[in-house]
Design a protein around this motif. Structure first.
Motif, PDB file in Angstrom:
ATOM      1  N   LEU A  19     -39.247  26.531  -0.567  1.00 55.97           N
ATOM      2  CA  LEU A  19     -38.413  27.650  -1.300  1.00 55.97           C
ATOM      3  C   LEU A  19     -36.997  27.855  -1.086  1.00 55.97           C
ATOM      4  O   LEU A  19     -35.650  28.032  -1.589  1.00 55.97           O
ATOM      5  N   TRP A  95     -42.666  41.482  -7.290  1.00 56.76           N
ATOM      6  CA  TRP A  95     -42.266  40.556  -8.721  1.00 56.76           C
ATOM      7  C   TRP A  95     -43.511  40.318  -9.273  1.00 56.76           C
ATOM      8  O   TRP A  95     -44.199  40.722 -10.188  1.00 56.76           O
ATOM      9  N   ARG A 142     -42.028  29.349  -9.926  1.00 56.71           N
ATOM     10  CA  ARG A 142     -41.475  28.803  -8.850  1.00 56.71           C
ATOM     11  C   ARG A 142     -41.899  28.811  -7.568  1.00 56.71           C
ATOM     12  O   ARG A 142     -41.173  28.529  -6.685  1.00 56.71           O
TER      13      ARG A 142
END
Length: 535
Positions: A19, A95, A142
């Motif tokens: 990421l 989240w 994601r």
């Protein structure tokens, strides 16, 4: 009936790194840690695993395996950072509060799983299976790979997420499945929700009980590989032989012992605002209102044990675009006076397009507030020096701008004028850690360097006896300088990949008047330059 959901992120260190550095996703990446004075592999990417690299092996062996592959790309070595892994996992947990109000991390030294309490929440998403599918799709968007397990207990959900395939294989293709059990695959995630009559499969491996590695190794030595084999052993002897963790984890998985989920607290929004009934352009009124809001914000920070390192202010103007500005702090602070002084300096330079109708303040970035014990006998001024320095940096940055107050940072470069970089003391990127140490470590094998370095080398006329020897005198600033002592030469050259090669012979010289300079001769044409002055 309580229902728990576990989200496991396999190879979390690698996923987190992908990421942050997506350009290295297809490279063989190895994360190393220092173990007993040597570097060993703590985690590695799939590309590195295909070369034979495995966690636990020395880095030198991993590099040798990569070199043995003629077509392989060189290994990319990165330091193992469990703190960064945990911080990123905590952000993902916050989240995930869109799926459940109770979200926590697994109880492990290096967690890679999230635990959610979904009791009574299934019908809000069209069932537990639909909820799991939604979570898997959300993680996939994601760029994260996740495996999901749902069960009546936290331990069973964790075991299903990690070892669900092995549990099904142990029970056969059709056996051991109740009518109420749901088994659903959703690549790359997995949902297995067992029926109430079978909360935990006895065919799961013993590692599914979340036991320490030492306990698992001891059980394997005794021939115990599956959870169901524990039922054949005397329960009263397990505690004496393996310690309390074995029975505790076993009972938690079977629902005999309650296991709460350590939920992460929701993030605190340090924000205060005040509307003005009659918009005003008077500076004294706006400053008084700012003082009141800063006092309220400081109380919120102190109660939470936090200090602000970035404070944002917005002035909503009547019938015009609002004015936004922010101030940064070198150290976390909750002092109302210090925060107001910084905002006041910024407010002095602002031009308001219209009367102000509302004022809002937000602590955009916070950090734990440092608390110090007051000294009784030491010099109070000595103890206050770090605080005074931080206040000076804050005031200068607020007055001149964050980019105007910098600190030097060494760069590994042979060319002296390119061997450092000036970084702002107050960083612009939220969450980026700033090193507060001003001392720079210079390798001991390097000769002394001047404190004052010219931005660009200054050409000068010099006289030397030998073409490749030290200078005898040089002309600088309208004066002739005769040299009494010289040290050198120190040859500095750059590589061919830098384009035009740089080659220099540096000399430290001392004149007859006692002044010391740093000169060099350019190798390609013999021209002399002055590059620095020793204090």
């Amino acid at each position: 009936m309580r229902r728990a959901l576990c989200i496991w992120l396999p190879d979390w260190t690698v996923q987190r790194f992908n990421l942050v550095r997506p350009e290295l996703k297809d490279r063989p990446v190895v994360f190393f840690e220092i173990y007993r004075g040597s570097r060993r592999v703590a985690a590695c990417s799939d590309r590195a695993k295909s070369l034979g690299v495995a966690p636990g092996m020395p880095v030198s062996e991993a590099a040798a395996l990569a070199e043995a592959e003629a077509q392989s790309t060189p290994l990319c070595l990165e330091p193992y950072d469990p703190t960064a892994d945990r911080q990123m996992l905590e952000k993902i947990a916050l989240w995930c509060q869109q799926f459940s109000p109770v979200v926590g991390l697994e109880d492990a030294e290096t967690p890679s799983s999230l635990l959610l309490d979904i009791t009574g929440l299934g019908h809000l998403f069209g069932g537990e299976s639909a909820l799991a599918d939604k979570i898997v799709r959300s993680f996939r968007r994601r760029s994260l790979s996740a495996r999901i397990g749902v069960a009546d207990t936290v331990g069973a959900a964790w075991a299903i997420a990690h070892f669900g395939d092995q549990g099904r294989q142990g029970e056969g293709e059709t056996g051991g499945r109740g009518d109420g059990e749901i088994s659903k695959f959703a690549s790359p995630g997995l949902l297995v929700s067992p029926s109430p009559c079978l909360p935990f499969s006895p065919s799961f491996p013993i590692e599914s009980l979340r036991l320490p590695d030492e306990t698992v190794a001891l059980l394997h030595q005794l021939g115990v590989y599956q959870v169901g084999q524990l039922a054949l052993l005397p329960r009263n002897e397990l505690n004496c032989r393996f310690g309390p963790d074995l029975l505790k984890r076993w009972d938690q998985a079977l629902g005999r012992l309650a296991e709460p989920i350590p939920a992460l607290p929701p993030p605190v929004d340090f924000c205060v605002e005040q509307a003005i009934e009659y918009p005003t352009a008077r500076r004294d009124t706006i400053e008084w209102l700012l003082q009141q809001l800063i006092g309220q914000l400081a109380q919120m920070l102190v109660r939470s044990g936090r200090g602000a390192t970035r404070l944002s202010c917005r002035l909503d103007c009547n019938g015009a675009q609002g004015v936004d500005f922010s101030v940064g702090m070198f150290q976390p602070t909750a002092s109302p006076q210090h925060l107001f002084e910084l905002l006041e300096m910024r407010l002095e330079r602002l031009a308001l397009p219209a009367p102000v109708a509302a004022v809002s303040l937000r602590a955009a970035i916070t950090a734990p507030l440092e608390r110090r014990q007051q000294e009784l006998f030491l010099d109070s001024r000595e103890a206050q020096r770090p605080r005074w320095l931080a206040a000076l940096i804050d005031r200068l940055s607020s007055r001149l701008g964050r980019r105007a107050v910098v600190r030097p940072r060494l760069i590994s470069d042979a060319q002296p004028e390119l061997a450092y970089h000036c970084d702002p003391l107050l960083e612009d990127l939220p969450g980026k850690r700033v090193r507060r140490r001003f001392s720079l470590l210079i390798p001991a094998e390097l000769p002394p360097r001047p404190l004052r370095l010219a931005r660009r080398p200054v050409s000068l006329a010099a006289i030397s006896i030998q073409p490749d020897g030290p200078p005898l005198q040089f002309h600088f600033h309208g004066r002739e300088h005769r040299i009494a002592k010289t040290w050198g030469p120190e040859r500095i050259q750059t590589g061919w990949w830098r384009g035009r090669a740089i080659g220099r012979d540096y000399y430290r010289i001392e004149t007859t008047t006692g002044r010391r300079f740093w000169l060099f001769r350019r190798l390609r044409d013999g021209q002399w330059f002055l590059h620095g002055v020793f204090e």
